[in-house]
Design a protein around this motif. Structure first.
Motif, PDB file in Angstrom:
ATOM      1  N   LEU A  89     -11.046   2.114 -15.530  1.00 51.02           N
ATOM      2  CA  LEU A  89     -11.692   1.227 -14.503  1.00 51.02           C
ATOM      3  C   LEU A  89     -10.450   0.385 -13.918  1.00 51.02           C
ATOM      4  CD1 LEU A  89     -15.315   0.361 -15.537  1.00 51.02           C
ATOM      5  CD2 LEU A  89     -14.772   1.980 -13.828  1.00 51.02           C
ATOM      6  N   ASN A  90      -9.670  -0.351 -14.899  1.00 52.81           N
ATOM      7  CA  ASN A  90      -8.559  -1.172 -14.685  1.00 52.81           C
ATOM      8  C   ASN A  90      -7.415  -0.286 -14.182  1.00 52.81           C
ATOM      9  OD1 ASN A  90      -9.710  -3.865 -15.099  1.00 52.81           O
ATOM     10  ND2 ASN A  90      -9.960  -3.230 -17.104  1.00 52.81           N
ATOM     11  N   SER A  91      -7.156   0.639 -14.840  1.00 53.93           N
ATOM     12  CA  SER A  91      -5.722   1.331 -14.398  1.00 53.93           C
ATOM     13  C   SER A  91      -5.955   2.139 -13.393  1.00 53.93           C
ATOM     14  CB  SER A  91      -5.652   2.511 -15.649  1.00 53.93           C
ATOM     15  OG  SER A  91      -6.337   3.142 -15.849  1.00 53.93           O
ATOM     16  N   SER A  92      -7.192   2.598 -12.734  1.00 56.67           N
ATOM     17  CA  SER A  92      -7.361   3.255 -11.564  1.00 56.67           C
ATOM     18  C   SER A  92      -6.991   2.435 -10.406  1.00 56.67           C
ATOM     19  CB  SER A  92      -8.727   4.006 -11.349  1.00 56.67           C
ATOM     20  OG  SER A  92      -9.674   2.919 -11.317  1.00 56.67           O
ATOM     21  N   ILE A  93      -7.655   1.273 -10.383  1.00 52.74           N
ATOM     22  CA  ILE A  93      -7.314   0.341  -9.460  1.00 52.74           C
ATOM     23  C   ILE A  93      -6.036  -0.231  -9.261  1.00 52.74           C
ATOM     24  CG2 ILE A  93      -8.074  -2.130  -8.540  1.00 52.74           C
ATOM     25  CD1 ILE A  93     -10.753  -1.709  -9.773  1.00 52.74           C
ATOM     26  N   ARG A  94      -5.601  -0.460 -10.535  1.00 53.66           N
ATOM     27  CA  ARG A  94      -3.898  -1.152 -10.655  1.00 53.66           C
ATOM     28  C   ARG A  94      -3.095   0.054  -9.996  1.00 53.66           C
ATOM     29  NH1 ARG A  94      -1.282  -5.114  -9.308  1.00 53.66           N
ATOM     30  NH2 ARG A  94       0.272  -5.773 -10.693  1.00 53.66           N
ATOM     31  N   ALA A  95      -3.196   1.334 -10.291  1.00 53.79           N
ATOM     32  CA  ALA A  95      -2.462   2.391  -9.893  1.00 53.79           C
ATOM     33  C   ALA A  95      -2.388   2.434  -8.242  1.00 53.79           C
ATOM     34  CB  ALA A  95      -2.750   3.516 -10.412  1.00 53.79           C
ATOM     35  N   PHE A  96      -3.657   2.370  -7.862  1.00 53.83           N
ATOM     36  CA  PHE A  96      -3.753   2.152  -6.284  1.00 53.83           C
ATOM     37  C   PHE A  96      -3.089   1.090  -5.603  1.00 53.83           C
ATOM     38  CE2 PHE A  96      -7.212   5.410  -6.692  1.00 53.83           C
ATOM     39  CZ  PHE A  96      -6.564   6.281  -5.870  1.00 53.83           C
ATOM     40  N   GLN A  97      -2.866  -0.146  -6.384  1.00 54.71           N
ATOM     41  CA  GLN A  97      -2.408  -1.184  -5.916  1.00 54.71           C
ATOM     42  C   GLN A  97      -0.969  -1.143  -5.881  1.00 54.71           C
ATOM     43  OE1 GLN A  97      -3.940  -4.244  -8.501  1.00 54.71           O
ATOM     44  NE2 GLN A  97      -5.513  -4.833  -7.322  1.00 54.71           N
ATOM     45  N   LEU A  98      -0.367  -0.327  -6.864  1.00 57.44           N
ATOM     46  CA  LEU A  98       1.055  -0.354  -6.875  1.00 57.44           C
ATOM     47  C   LEU A  98       1.561   0.960  -6.390  1.00 57.44           C
ATOM     48  CD1 LEU A  98       1.236  -1.632 -10.650  1.00 57.44           C
ATOM     49  CD2 LEU A  98       2.013  -2.986  -8.778  1.00 57.44           C
ATOM     50  N   GLY A  99       0.882   2.011  -6.161  1.00 55.86           N
ATOM     51  CA  GLY A  99       1.633   3.085  -5.677  1.00 55.86           C
ATOM     52  C   GLY A  99       1.132   3.736  -4.370  1.00 55.86           C
ATOM     53  N   SER A 100       1.644   4.872  -4.043  1.00 53.28           N
ATOM     54  CA  SER A 100       1.372   5.637  -2.952  1.00 53.28           C
ATOM     55  C   SER A 100      -0.100   6.297  -3.020  1.00 53.28           C
ATOM     56  CB  SER A 100       2.042   6.837  -2.650  1.00 53.28           C
ATOM     57  OG  SER A 100       1.643   7.530  -1.644  1.00 53.28           O
ATOM     58  N   ASN A 126       8.915  -4.314 -14.856  1.00 47.90           N
ATOM     59  CA  ASN A 126       8.888  -3.659 -16.100  1.00 47.90           C
ATOM     60  C   ASN A 126       7.936  -2.414 -15.976  1.00 47.90           C
ATOM     61  OD1 ASN A 126       6.371  -4.878 -16.602  1.00 47.90           O
ATOM     62  ND2 ASN A 126       7.195  -6.833 -16.904  1.00 47.90           N
ATOM     63  N   LEU A 127       7.786  -1.837 -17.125  1.00 52.11           N
ATOM     64  CA  LEU A 127       6.910  -0.587 -17.272  1.00 52.11           C
ATOM     65  C   LEU A 127       5.418  -1.018 -16.805  1.00 52.11           C
ATOM     66  CD1 LEU A 127       6.732   2.302 -18.081  1.00 52.11           C
ATOM     67  CD2 LEU A 127       6.003   1.467 -20.486  1.00 52.11           C
ATOM     68  N   ILE A 128       4.796  -1.869 -17.491  1.00 51.98           N
ATOM     69  CA  ILE A 128       3.463  -2.224 -16.840  1.00 51.98           C
ATOM     70  C   ILE A 128       3.198  -2.625 -15.401  1.00 51.98           C
ATOM     71  CG2 ILE A 128       3.341  -4.692 -17.104  1.00 51.98           C
ATOM     72  CD1 ILE A 128       0.788  -4.448 -18.851  1.00 51.98           C
ATOM     73  N   ASN A 129       4.221  -2.962 -14.564  1.00 53.46           N
ATOM     74  CA  ASN A 129       4.331  -3.143 -13.423  1.00 53.46           C
ATOM     75  C   ASN A 129       4.696  -1.778 -12.436  1.00 53.46           C
ATOM     76  OD1 ASN A 129       3.146  -5.707 -13.378  1.00 53.46           O
ATOM     77  ND2 ASN A 129       5.451  -6.444 -13.550  1.00 53.46           N
ATOM     78  N   THR A 130       4.528  -0.674 -13.130  1.00 57.32           N
ATOM     79  CA  THR A 130       4.854   0.549 -12.350  1.00 57.32           C
ATOM     80  C   THR A 130       3.565   1.228 -12.227  1.00 57.32           C
ATOM     81  OG1 THR A 130       5.339   1.685 -14.379  1.00 57.32           O
ATOM     82  CG2 THR A 130       7.085   0.631 -13.180  1.00 57.32           C
ATOM     83  N   TRP A 131       3.398   2.028 -11.179  1.00 58.50           N
ATOM     84  CA  TRP A 131       2.168   2.844 -10.961  1.00 58.50           C
ATOM     85  C   TRP A 131       2.243   4.157 -11.759  1.00 58.50           C
ATOM     86  CZ3 TRP A 131       2.830   7.964  -9.740  1.00 58.50           C
ATOM     87  CH2 TRP A 131       4.103   8.256  -9.070  1.00 58.50           C
ATOM     88  N   GLN A 132       3.375   4.478 -12.062  1.00 56.81           N
ATOM     89  CA  GLN A 132       3.441   5.534 -13.459  1.00 56.81           C
ATOM     90  C   GLN A 132       2.696   5.370 -14.429  1.00 56.81           C
ATOM     91  OE1 GLN A 132       5.852   4.589 -11.315  1.00 56.81           O
ATOM     92  NE2 GLN A 132       7.382   6.166 -10.655  1.00 56.81           N
ATOM     93  N   PHE A 133       3.029   4.029 -14.897  1.00 57.68           N
ATOM     94  CA  PHE A 133       2.447   3.657 -16.168  1.00 57.68           C
ATOM     95  C   PHE A 133       0.882   3.795 -16.103  1.00 57.68           C
ATOM     96  CE2 PHE A 133       0.347   0.235 -18.599  1.00 57.68           C
ATOM     97  CZ  PHE A 133       0.917   0.422 -19.965  1.00 57.68           C
ATOM     98  N   TRP A 134       0.317   3.241 -14.845  1.00 58.36           N
ATOM     99  CA  TRP A 134      -1.134   3.195 -14.827  1.00 58.36           C
ATOM    100  C   TRP A 134      -1.738   4.542 -14.738  1.00 58.36           C
ATOM    101  CZ3 TRP A 134      -3.235  -0.906 -16.781  1.00 58.36           C
ATOM    102  CH2 TRP A 134      -2.375  -2.023 -16.873  1.00 58.36           C
TER     103      TRP A 134
END
Length: 295
Positions: free
Chosen positions: A236-247, A12-20
């Motif tokens: 802080l949370n979104s930066s780590i999560r974005a790297f976890q999910l995206g390129s 879903n949206l929250i599990n996409t790197w674009q969202f974060w």
């Protein structure tokens, strides 16, 4: 890069790197604006750092249900985390004062120096291969920062600039020794640890009293302060999560547009037209540098 696998039904949206990434960029701009407004009457940067970290930690606790519940650190990862907390204490302390003394867009541009330090440390300590595009990217980032401080035939360097450079150096050290330890924790809880831990260290080593913190807090615009703390939590949370999910290359490059966004905010809200063209050129150079580094 840390990665997670999800079933198609769970995507879903929250599990996409674009969202974060979008959340990070919005939070960064809103944080910078409210941080400046909140602490115009600041008297003690150490007290401000402690208050902001503690409040950010509370907001991060509220985000725990958003992320996977886990707690599986080893003794070695806990020791590394302790070292990282000490480094973050110094980094946050320097960054808060640097943010106070520098224009928002200037501070955003200087943050890209951490990428240069990471490359140097990678070559020196991790024995990474010397790659032309990484060297070229680092040179472009350094060049952009040289242009940033050059004005009217001379280099303009103040204590806030130096604080920011040191903070980026320390941050790069923390990133080198931080071997994906966030992967052992619920992400929001990990963020809570890495902001409240430094807060207590600064409180201890700088010997701040509770009354001093209360008096300092009374100087601030409360609404702007709490918005800034909440946005820092999101950053802080979104930066780590974005790297976890995206390129890494895509995420890092998109994060690098924050100087342009902050320059536009300064232009629109503060009517600050000074050096706007120069700032946009520097921002574009930084984006190019980050792209080359992450190729």
């Amino acid at each position: 890069m840390i990665s997670y696998n999800y079933d198609g039904d769970n995507m879903n949206l929250i599990n996409t790197w674009q969202f974060w990434v979008i959340l990070y960029l919005l939070a960064e701009v809103i944080f910078a604006f409210n941080f400046k407004k909140a602490n115009k009457n600041m008297k003690n940067a150490g007290s401000l750092t402690i208050l902001l970290e503690l409040c950010t930690g509370i907001f991060s606790l509220l985000m725990i249900p958003v992320f996977e519940f886990k707690f599986s650190p080893s003794i070695s990862s806990l020791l590394i985390l302790l070292i990282v907390i000490f480094i973050y204490a110094a980094t946050d302390r320097l960054n808060i004062e640097a943010r106070y003394g520098l224009e928002t867009s200037t501070f955003s541009m200087l943050k890209r120096l951490s990428t240069v330090f990471l490359i140097i440390f990678g070559f020196l300590f991790l024995k990474e291969k010397i790659v032309l595009n990484k060297i070229l990217g680092a040179i472009i980032i350094i060049l952009a920062n040289i242009i940033l401080i050059y004005n009217k035939g001379k280099f303009e360097i103040n204590k806030y600039f130096i604080m920011s450079v040191i903070a980026n150096f320390l941050f790069a050290i923390a990133m080198i020794i931080n071997v994906d330890i966030a992967n052992n924790f619920n992400l929001a809880f990990y963020t809570y640890i890495t902001v409240t831990g430094p807060a207590f260290l600064i409180l201890l080593f700088e010997k701040h009293s509770i009354n001093e913190l209360k008096n300092e807090f009374n100087l601030y615009n409360k609404i702007n302060f709490f918005i800034a703390a909440f946005c820092w939590c999101l950053m802080l949370n979104s930066s780590i999560r974005a790297f976890q999910l995206g390129s890494v290359i895509v995420v890092a490059s998109l994060f690098s547009i924050t100087p342009i966004l902050n320059s536009l905010v300064e232009l629109i809200i503060y009517r600050n037209k000074e050096k706007i063209i120069k700032k946009i050129i520097i921002s574009l150079l930084l984006i190019l540098g980050v792209i080359l580094v992450n190729m």
